[in-house]
Design a protein around this motif. Structure first.
Motif, PDB file in Angstrom:
ATOM      1  N   THR A 148     100.010  34.416  34.364  1.00 56.70           N
ATOM      2  CA  THR A 148      99.060  35.121  33.512  1.00 56.70           C
ATOM      3  C   THR A 148      98.491  36.337  34.230  1.00 56.70           C
ATOM      4  N   ASN A 149      97.947  37.254  33.443  1.00 63.18           N
ATOM      5  CA  ASN A 149      97.316  38.454  33.994  1.00 63.18           C
ATOM      6  C   ASN A 149      95.806  38.256  34.072  1.00 63.18           C
ATOM      7  N   ASN A 150      95.232  38.562  35.251  1.00 66.88           N
ATOM      8  CA  ASN A 150      93.773  38.460  35.373  1.00 66.88           C
ATOM      9  C   ASN A 150      93.110  39.812  35.623  1.00 66.88           C
ATOM     10  N   GLU A 151      93.871  40.885  35.460  1.00 67.15           N
ATOM     11  CA  GLU A 151      93.284  42.213  35.624  1.00 67.15           C
ATOM     12  C   GLU A 151      92.415  42.548  34.411  1.00 67.15           C
ATOM     13  N   GLU A 152      91.237  43.061  34.668  1.00 71.15           N
ATOM     14  CA  GLU A 152      90.320  43.354  33.577  1.00 71.15           C
ATOM     15  C   GLU A 152      90.829  44.511  32.720  1.00 71.15           C
ATOM     16  N   ILE A 153      90.590  44.391  31.423  1.00 72.59           N
ATOM     17  CA  ILE A 153      90.963  45.434  30.468  1.00 72.59           C
ATOM     18  C   ILE A 153      89.671  45.964  29.866  1.00 72.59           C
ATOM     19  N   SER A 154      89.512  47.255  29.844  1.00 69.73           N
ATOM     20  CA  SER A 154      88.253  47.855  29.404  1.00 69.73           C
ATOM     21  C   SER A 154      87.926  47.489  27.964  1.00 69.73           C
ATOM     22  N   ALA A 155      86.642  47.465  27.679  1.00 67.33           N
ATOM     23  CA  ALA A 155      86.175  47.159  26.319  1.00 67.33           C
ATOM     24  C   ALA A 155      86.712  48.179  25.326  1.00 67.33           C
ATOM     25  N   GLU A 156      86.850  49.431  25.779  1.00 71.71           N
ATOM     26  CA  GLU A 156      87.372  50.494  24.904  1.00 71.71           C
ATOM     27  C   GLU A 156      88.810  50.191  24.472  1.00 71.71           C
ATOM     28  N   THR A 157      89.645  49.827  25.452  1.00 68.49           N
ATOM     29  CA  THR A 157      91.049  49.526  25.133  1.00 68.49           C
ATOM     30  C   THR A 157      91.155  48.297  24.240  1.00 68.49           C
ATOM     31  N   GLN A 158      90.356  47.263  24.553  1.00 70.35           N
ATOM     32  CA  GLN A 158      90.377  46.063  23.716  1.00 70.35           C
ATOM     33  C   GLN A 158      89.980  46.381  22.279  1.00 70.35           C
ATOM     34  N   LYS A 159      88.980  47.248  22.115  1.00 74.20           N
ATOM     35  CA  LYS A 159      88.502  47.619  20.781  1.00 74.20           C
ATOM     36  C   LYS A 159      89.582  48.352  20.000  1.00 74.20           C
ATOM     37  N   ILE A 160      90.317  49.218  20.681  1.00 75.45           N
ATOM     38  CA  ILE A 160      91.407  49.957  20.025  1.00 75.45           C
ATOM     39  C   ILE A 160      92.458  48.985  19.498  1.00 75.45           C
ATOM     40  N   TYR A 161      92.831  47.994  20.323  1.00 74.93           N
ATOM     41  CA  TYR A 161      93.819  47.000  19.896  1.00 74.93           C
ATOM     42  C   TYR A 161      93.295  46.161  18.732  1.00 74.93           C
ATOM     43  N   GLU A 162      92.022  45.811  18.790  1.00 69.19           N
ATOM     44  CA  GLU A 162      91.432  44.988  17.730  1.00 69.19           C
ATOM     45  C   GLU A 162      91.420  45.722  16.386  1.00 69.19           C
ATOM     46  N   THR A 163      91.066  47.009  16.418  1.00 71.38           N
ATOM     47  CA  THR A 163      90.881  47.756  15.174  1.00 71.38           C
ATOM     48  C   THR A 163      92.170  48.352  14.613  1.00 71.38           C
ATOM     49  N   THR A 164      93.084  48.761  15.491  1.00 72.68           N
ATOM     50  CA  THR A 164      94.304  49.431  15.005  1.00 72.68           C
ATOM     51  C   THR A 164      95.493  48.484  14.855  1.00 72.68           C
TER      52      THR A 164
END
Length: 312
Positions: free
Chosen positions: A249-265
């Motif tokens: 698994t990956n444990n590197e943090e992903i920014s809230a901005e990037t997560q939001k883009i994936y969630e919305t688009t």
């Protein structure tokens, strides 16, 4: 002696894993599910009665020693007002070689010699297979493309007709030191390799470590709200006596901005690592790279972790 590794999958995830793994001293066999029936691949399947070659094309590119050039050539699409409009060179070449050699497996073998591959590519079957999906509401959907496009949640997948598995696939699984389930579409890329009794029997009779590289993001309609343990449990439900031994698994943090883009688009969420529910060895490392808010596994970091597992 180099370890024998069989990678089961399809789609972009398998190709990313292979493009890193080929740089290390391991004997690679890529087994590719061939149930895709969308877009131009679907048209060629219908016209020539052959298995899907889109994922096979991607894997050939990934394992080529001249990856950039082969990628540019095999991905070239004809444009303009002509009968070939939209088709790419790779699919047409594989179609031609399948016709010349009598089946897709033999065609791939010949093309592999030309490309000087760092590994072997095996289609799961030479049959023109059709993937079926039973949805949560009980409805049945025919065809991988239609399953993927449906807004309904998948309950299970199966084949319309039982395919004849490529005998070389069974041999390679039995001889393997490790079986890798690549990241990718769980229901439509990975599980299609596990729907055949011969494959499951071969895995059960092998001494291989079964390693699963977990997705970083969920996939709409397939793994909504899935945590890591849900992915493991789903794949284990299609495996036989032998189950997944190790998850990566990956444990590197992903920014809230990037997560939001994936969630919305794309309606995709981060796959949470629920350690309390993971009952197997979990190797969790920083394994991704994010460029322009696009998340991808780092193929070299991922391959290095796989090789480290194999060396133990």
């Amino acid at each position: 002696m180099n370890k024998n590794v069989v990678v089961l999958g399809g789609g972009t995830g398998q190709s990313v894993l292979l493009s890193g793994l080929k740089k290390f001293p391991v004997n690679i066999t890529a087994v590719v599910s061939v149930a895709d029936d969308g877009r131009n691949t679907g048209k060629l399947r219908e016209q020539f009665n052959i298995p899907a070659m889109g994922d096979v094309r991607r894997v050939l590119i990934a394992l080529s020693e001249t990856e950039d050039f082969v990628s540019e050539l095999f991905s070239y699409r004809f444009k303009g007002d002509c009968d070939l409009n939209g088709n790419n060179i790779g699919n047409l070449l594989l179609t031609a070689m399948s016709d010349i050699c009598g089946n897709l497996s033999s065609g791939v073998k010949e093309i592999s010699k030309i490309l000087n591959l760092k590994g072997e590519v095996l289609p799961l079957t030479d049959d023109n297979i059709v993937l079926m999906g039973e949805m949560e509401d009980g409805s049945i959907i025919e065809g991988e493309h239609n399953i993927t496009m449906s807004p309904k949640k998948i309950k299970k997948v199966f084949y319309k007709d039982e395919p004849r598995v490529n005998s070389a696939v069974i041999d390679k699984i039995k001889e393997s030191d490790a079986i890798l389930l690549s990241m990718g579409s769980v229901y439509t890329s990975i599980i299609p390799n596990l729907l055949c009794k011969e494959v499951i029997d071969a895995i059960d009779s092998s001494n291989s470590k079964i390693i699963y590289v977990c997705n970083v993001m969920t996939q709409p309609g397939e793994t909504d709200d899935f945590k890591v343990s849900d992915h493991i449990n789903l794949l284990n439900s299609y495996l036989g006596k032998r189950k997944i031994d190790i998850v990566v698994t990956n444990n590197e943090e992903i920014s809230a901005e990037t997560q939001k883009i994936y969630e919305t688009t794309e309606q995709k969420d981060l796959v949470l690592i629920d350690s309390e529910n993971i009952k197997i060895e979990n190797i969790s490392k920083p394994l991704i790279k994010v460029e322009n808010n696009v998340i991808r596994h780092d193929n070299l970091k991922l391959a290095l972790e796989i090789v480290n597992i194999l060396s133990k």
